[in-house]
Design a protein around this motif. Structure first.
Motif, PDB file in Angstrom:
ATOM      1  N   THR A 157       0.836  -1.194   0.000  1.00  0.00           N
ATOM      2  CA  THR A 157       0.000   0.000   0.000  1.00  0.00           C
ATOM      3  C   THR A 157       0.875   1.250   0.000  1.00  0.00           C
ATOM      4  O   THR A 157       1.934   1.281   0.632  1.00  0.00           O
ATOM      5  CB  THR A 157      -0.980   0.024   1.185  1.00  0.00           C
ATOM      6  N   LEU A 158       0.432   2.247  -0.742  1.00  0.00           N
ATOM      7  CA  LEU A 158       1.192   3.494  -0.820  1.00  0.00           C
ATOM      8  C   LEU A 158       0.830   4.402   0.346  1.00  0.00           C
ATOM      9  O   LEU A 158       1.514   5.375   0.619  1.00  0.00           O
ATOM     10  CB  LEU A 158       0.884   4.209  -2.144  1.00  0.00           C
ATOM     11  N   ASP A 159      -0.263   4.108   1.024  1.00  0.00           N
ATOM     12  CA  ASP A 159      -0.683   4.959   2.155  1.00  0.00           C
ATOM     13  C   ASP A 159      -1.292   4.102   3.262  1.00  0.00           C
ATOM     14  O   ASP A 159      -0.575   3.379   3.938  1.00  0.00           O
ATOM     15  CB  ASP A 159      -1.646   6.065   1.662  1.00  0.00           C
ATOM     16  N   ASP A 209       0.438  -2.366  -6.581  1.00  0.00           N
ATOM     17  CA  ASP A 209       0.324  -1.597  -5.343  1.00  0.00           C
ATOM     18  C   ASP A 209      -1.133  -1.221  -5.045  1.00  0.00           C
ATOM     19  O   ASP A 209      -2.004  -1.318  -5.900  1.00  0.00           O
ATOM     20  CB  ASP A 209       1.194  -0.339  -5.416  1.00  0.00           C
ATOM     21  N   SER A 211      -3.782   1.698  -2.793  1.00  0.00           N
ATOM     22  CA  SER A 211      -3.894   3.008  -2.134  1.00  0.00           C
ATOM     23  C   SER A 211      -5.322   3.130  -1.635  1.00  0.00           C
ATOM     24  O   SER A 211      -6.269   2.894  -2.382  1.00  0.00           O
ATOM     25  CB  SER A 211      -3.585   4.123  -3.130  1.00  0.00           C
ATOM     26  N   SER A 213      -6.210   5.938   0.590  1.00  0.00           N
ATOM     27  CA  SER A 213      -6.494   7.241   1.202  1.00  0.00           C
ATOM     28  C   SER A 213      -7.575   7.995   0.413  1.00  0.00           C
ATOM     29  O   SER A 213      -8.368   8.724   1.001  1.00  0.00           O
ATOM     30  CB  SER A 213      -5.220   8.059   1.360  1.00  0.00           C
TER      31      SER A 213
END
Ligand code: KG4
Ligand code: ZN
Length: 336
Positions: A157-159, A209, A211, A213
């Motif tokens: 995860t990027l966030d 990936d 994300s 958020s």
């Protein structure tokens, strides 16, 4: 051989006894939810103190449940990371001291490896290699489990982690911590919502990936512009869960193709989500593959998975040999 497993990485104290021939003999869990609920999240110092209070009584109870004495334990395994430093230290100190004083092997266990291996407890036929969807309060990762102890990261995860996104969504709608099970139960009771579908984050993006958020921000806007009542809570829970399940399912499909894998293991607390389990089971059935889940009680943190991971580490000759007590609050799985 009987291995004692000790889990104290976050807000559950878990103790289990695993017998390499008979399986789990007994396991007990003390959840700290009530301690942390009034603060809306885990308070690290309170977590450490609470682990200290419960380790000895839980061990006594687990020995009693298994009809065993302390001297029947052949090895001790504890979670050494990743997790909260103080919380990890309570279990590591207790575990190592017990091992040294009983003169038996001690094994430091990686919490995420334990989550992954938990699927083997009820599925002894599960063999390496396989693809893993690891979804917990702190992690959202796709991994290729090549062999025991060899985990290659495919996507991250990027966030926010997905469990964290569940928890934050619940919190902003005034629901108690931890929000994952609350949102899931509400979503499952809500057959349809009249809201426009929520965004499916990164579903069409290259790579593997994640994300979450943007989805969280979307929830915030929808909630703030609404009547903020029970009907809206239910509709958002439903749309949020649908968006998360569809996103995770699409990423898993892609990972399975990329790694030419026909076996998927789902690990971590969000693996307890029934809608996610149903969606992944359907995809793997359509693709002629197989999906493996730990039983629901072994998805969230527990001592059984630590005892089992410890037993496998011993089988591979990976015991602790020094007297130092080491924990690694940050510990990537590919650095095992
Ligand atoms: O693996 P875990 O027990 O602890 C960590 O290592 O993080 O995962 C806890 C996370 C929390 O965010 C919790 O809200 C989420 O798992 N969770 C769920 C469900 N049960 C637990 N999320 C969605 N649906 C569930 N049924
Ligand atoms: Zn966990």
């Amino acid at each position: 051989m009987v291995v004692l497993g000790i889990e104290t990485s976050c807000d559950e104290t878990g103790i289990a006894l695993y017998d390499t021939s008979a399986g789990i003999l007994a396991h007990n869990l003390h959840s700290q939810i009530k301690t942390h609920q009034q603060f809306g999240g885990v308070v690290p110092e309170l977590a450490s103190r609470d682990h200290l209070r419960h380790l000895v009584p839980l061990l006594r109870q687990t020995l009693q449940d298994a009809g065993m004495e302390q001297d029947g334990i052949d090895a001790v395994a504890w979670t050494a990371g990743p997790g909260l430093a103080g919380a990890l230290l309570t279990g590591a100190t207790f575990g190592k001291t017990l091992a040294v004083s009983l003169g038996i092997p001690g094994i430091a266990v990686h919490h995420l490896e334990a989550h992954i291996l938990a699927a083997m407890l009820d599925n002894p036929s599960l063999a390496f290699p396989f693809t893993v969807l690891l979804v917990s309060g702190g992690h959202t990762q796709l991994l290729q489990a090549k062999a025991f102890g060899k985990y290659e990261l495919l996507g991250d995860t990027l966030d926010d982690a997905v469990g964290e996104a569940f928890d934050k969504t619940a919190k902003l709608m005034g629901m108690p911590y931890p929000g994952g099970p609350e949102i899931a139960a509400l979503a499952d009771r809500t057959p349809v919502s009249n809201l426009p579908p929520f965004p499916r984050p990164m579903i069409t993006r290259e790579g593997l990936d994640f994300s979450f958020s943007g989805l969280k921000t979307h929830v915030l806007h929808v909630w703030q512009k609404s009547a903020m009542d029970d009907a809206m809570r239910a509709a958002i829970a439903r749309e949020f869960q649908d968006a998360v399940v569809e996103t995770l399912t699409a990423r898993c499909k892609k990972a399975l193709i990329a790694s030419r894998s026909a076996r998927l293991v789902v690990a971590g607390g969000v693996g307890a989500n029934r809608a996610l389990r149903a969606s992944l089971a359907q995809v793997l059935q359509e693709q002629g593959g197989e999906v493996f889940f730990p039983r629901i009680e072994y998805c969230t943190d527990n001592g059984a998975m630590v005892a089992f991971a410890g037993a496998l580490r011993i089988a591979h000759g990976m015991m602790e040999t020094d007297l130092a007590i080491n924990v690694r609050p940050r510990w990537p799985l590919d650095e095992l």
